[in-house]
Design a protein around this motif. Structure first.
Motif, PDB file in Angstrom:
ATOM      1  N   ASN A 231       0.886  -1.303  -0.020  1.00  0.00           N
ATOM      2  CA  ASN A 231      -0.105  -0.068  -0.012  1.00  0.00           C
ATOM      3  C   ASN A 231       0.948   1.228   0.026  1.00  0.00           C
ATOM      4  O   ASN A 231       1.384   1.453   0.950  1.00  0.00           O
ATOM      5  N   ARG A 234      -3.176   5.460   0.177  1.00  0.00           N
ATOM      6  CA  ARG A 234      -3.691   6.092   1.435  1.00  0.00           C
ATOM      7  C   ARG A 234      -3.996   4.879   2.343  1.00  0.00           C
ATOM      8  O   ARG A 234      -4.449   3.821   2.083  1.00  0.00           O
ATOM      9  N   GLY A 235      -3.881   5.269   3.709  1.00  0.00           N
ATOM     10  CA  GLY A 235      -4.165   4.143   4.771  1.00  0.00           C
ATOM     11  C   GLY A 235      -5.460   3.877   4.817  1.00  0.00           C
ATOM     12  O   GLY A 235      -5.955   2.556   5.192  1.00  0.00           O
ATOM     13  N   SER A 236      -6.350   4.680   4.570  1.00  0.00           N
ATOM     14  CA  SER A 236      -7.875   4.570   4.499  1.00  0.00           C
ATOM     15  C   SER A 236      -8.385   3.554   3.525  1.00  0.00           C
ATOM     16  O   SER A 236      -9.392   2.847   3.606  1.00  0.00           O
ATOM     17  N   GLN A 240      -7.168  -1.609   8.486  1.00  0.00           N
ATOM     18  CA  GLN A 240      -5.669  -1.922   9.006  1.00  0.00           C
ATOM     19  C   GLN A 240      -5.675  -2.981   9.900  1.00  0.00           C
ATOM     20  O   GLN A 240      -4.910  -3.908  10.276  1.00  0.00           O
ATOM     21  N   LEU A 256       4.083  -1.458   3.949  1.00  0.00           N
ATOM     22  CA  LEU A 256       2.990  -0.402   3.924  1.00  0.00           C
ATOM     23  C   LEU A 256       3.903   0.916   4.173  1.00  0.00           C
ATOM     24  O   LEU A 256       4.745   1.140   5.076  1.00  0.00           O
ATOM     25  N   VAL A 258       2.036   3.922   3.805  1.00  0.00           N
ATOM     26  CA  VAL A 258       0.871   4.659   4.544  1.00  0.00           C
ATOM     27  C   VAL A 258       0.103   3.865   5.618  1.00  0.00           C
ATOM     28  O   VAL A 258      -0.091   2.418   5.255  1.00  0.00           O
ATOM     29  N   THR A 259      -0.185   4.515   6.232  1.00  0.00           N
ATOM     30  CA  THR A 259      -1.030   3.793   7.594  1.00  0.00           C
ATOM     31  C   THR A 259      -2.110   4.688   8.048  1.00  0.00           C
ATOM     32  O   THR A 259      -2.135   6.046   7.583  1.00  0.00           O
ATOM     33  N   THR A 260      -3.079   4.467   8.860  1.00  0.00           N
ATOM     34  CA  THR A 260      -4.215   5.037   9.699  1.00  0.00           C
ATOM     35  C   THR A 260      -3.636   4.823  11.272  1.00  0.00           C
ATOM     36  O   THR A 260      -3.855   3.879  11.608  1.00  0.00           O
ATOM     37  N   ASP A 262      -1.397   8.410   9.755  1.00  0.00           N
ATOM     38  CA  ASP A 262      -0.179   8.325   8.978  1.00  0.00           C
ATOM     39  C   ASP A 262       1.229   7.975   9.807  1.00  0.00           C
ATOM     40  O   ASP A 262       2.144   7.448   9.255  1.00  0.00           O
ATOM     41  N   HIS A 281       5.998   6.909   4.902  1.00  0.00           N
ATOM     42  CA  HIS A 281       5.420   7.540   3.660  1.00  0.00           C
ATOM     43  C   HIS A 281       6.620   8.368   2.995  1.00  0.00           C
ATOM     44  O   HIS A 281       6.579   9.483   2.820  1.00  0.00           O
TER      45      HIS A 281
END
Length: 323
Positions: A231, A234-236, A240, A256, A258-260, A262, A281
């Protein structure tokens, strides 16, 4: 743009080119359009060169900029600062999203190839045991299947870079026909089929309400044992928590960028899972890669001064389905 950006974004040669093309003060960097300095500049500004950290160009700001005709964005998405008031005013907009897409695609290709070679796991095992172990029979990239979710600029570039390899390439994008996918070197398939068939699934769709948790628990469960999720979008777009569950079992791997949120909290289990590679990122433009976006902005300014249309325009009718 953010006041720290010009020194990182624009090398001396490009700055010299910009100042030759336009009446531009290299020392004037605006991150707030309401200051007296910014208001005075807006009153005579025809073109804004923007980057990360540009405040919104709303109706109030545009009222203070009666001569403004164009915005050249030396970065990717313009959604943070280009408002409906810009489109209503007929302002033309350009973006260097194509330039920012290149390093993301390169990162993705590296992640795909290294994931199929199990570099993260084999490297960690070698470091720990001080002796190599025999890899499994399924290791390697020959005849593996890679699924690309989204025929965005990045997704298309990833497909282009992967075409020389002996891989089967699948593509899911609701706006792409089977013939268009074939022209990109891939086979168009429904998303569930892509998840079920792919050794690596890589996400390149925009962040939109309809793409929230596009890769959810059900679709993660469809992925084969040992598959890798990448990914860089974007994390969304990813559930997750569902990924954490799958990764804890050891069934799936992940890369990864990007995460949620960030920046994950210090207690996130993703930091410690040996089958998850986290990067902060960094897939997009960094370091010398930033200069490419400034060069792209200078190219667009040159076209503008010659009365030519932008090579990379942002159009209002397509912005609803882009990043």
């Amino acid at each position: 743009m953010d006041r720290t950006m010009p020194a990182r974004l624009i090398d001396p040669a490009t700055m010299a080119r910009l100042t030759a093309l336009a009446d531009l003060d290299p020392t004037l960097v605006v991150d707030d359009f309401t200051t007296p300095e910014a208001t005075a500049a807006l009153a005579r500004t025809e073109v804004i060169i923007s980057c990360w950290g540009c405040p919104p160009l709303d109706a109030t700001t545009l009222a203070a900029a009666p001569a403004l005709r164009a915005v050249i964005h030396a970065a990717g998405s313009v959604k943070h600062h280009i408002t409906d008031a810009c489109w209503d005013r007929g302002i033309t907009v350009s973006s260097a999203a194509w330039a920012n897409a290149l390093p993301v695609a390169e990162y993705t290709v590296a992640a795909v190839l290294l994931a199929n070679k199990r570099i993260l796991q084999l490297g960690a095992d070698y470091r720990r045991a001080r002796t190599p172990r025999t890899p499994g029979d399924n290791i390697g990239n020959y005849r593996k299947t890679v699924g690309i979710v989204g025929a965005s600029r990045i997704g298309r570039r990833v497909l282009e870079l992967l075409r020389p390899y002996d891989l089967e390439l699948l593509l899911h994008d609701p706006y792409i026909t089977a013939d268009e996918a074939t022209a990109l070197g891939a086979r168009a398939v429904p998303l569930d089929e892509l998840c079920s068939a792919s050794d690596v699934v890589s996400i390149h769709a925009p962040e939109l309400p309809e793409t929230h948790h596009l890769i959810d628990a059900r679709r993660l469960a469809l992925m084969p044992d040992g598959a890798t999720l990448v990914n860089t979008a974007r994390g969304s777009l990813l559930d997750q928590n569902a990924l954490i569950h799958e990764a804890r079992t050891g069934r799936l791997h992940a890369v990864l960028d990007v995460t949620t949120p960030d920046v994950l909290p210090p207690d996130s289990p993703l930091y410690d899972l040996p089958n998850v590679l986290l990067t902060p990122h960094i897939a997009g433009s960094l370091g010398t890669e930033l200069h490419r976006m400034a060069t792209a902005a200078a190219d667009e300014l040159a076209r503008y001064t010659e009365g030519l249309p932008f090579a990379h325009p942002v159009l209002p009718e397509g912005i609803h389905r882009t990043a």
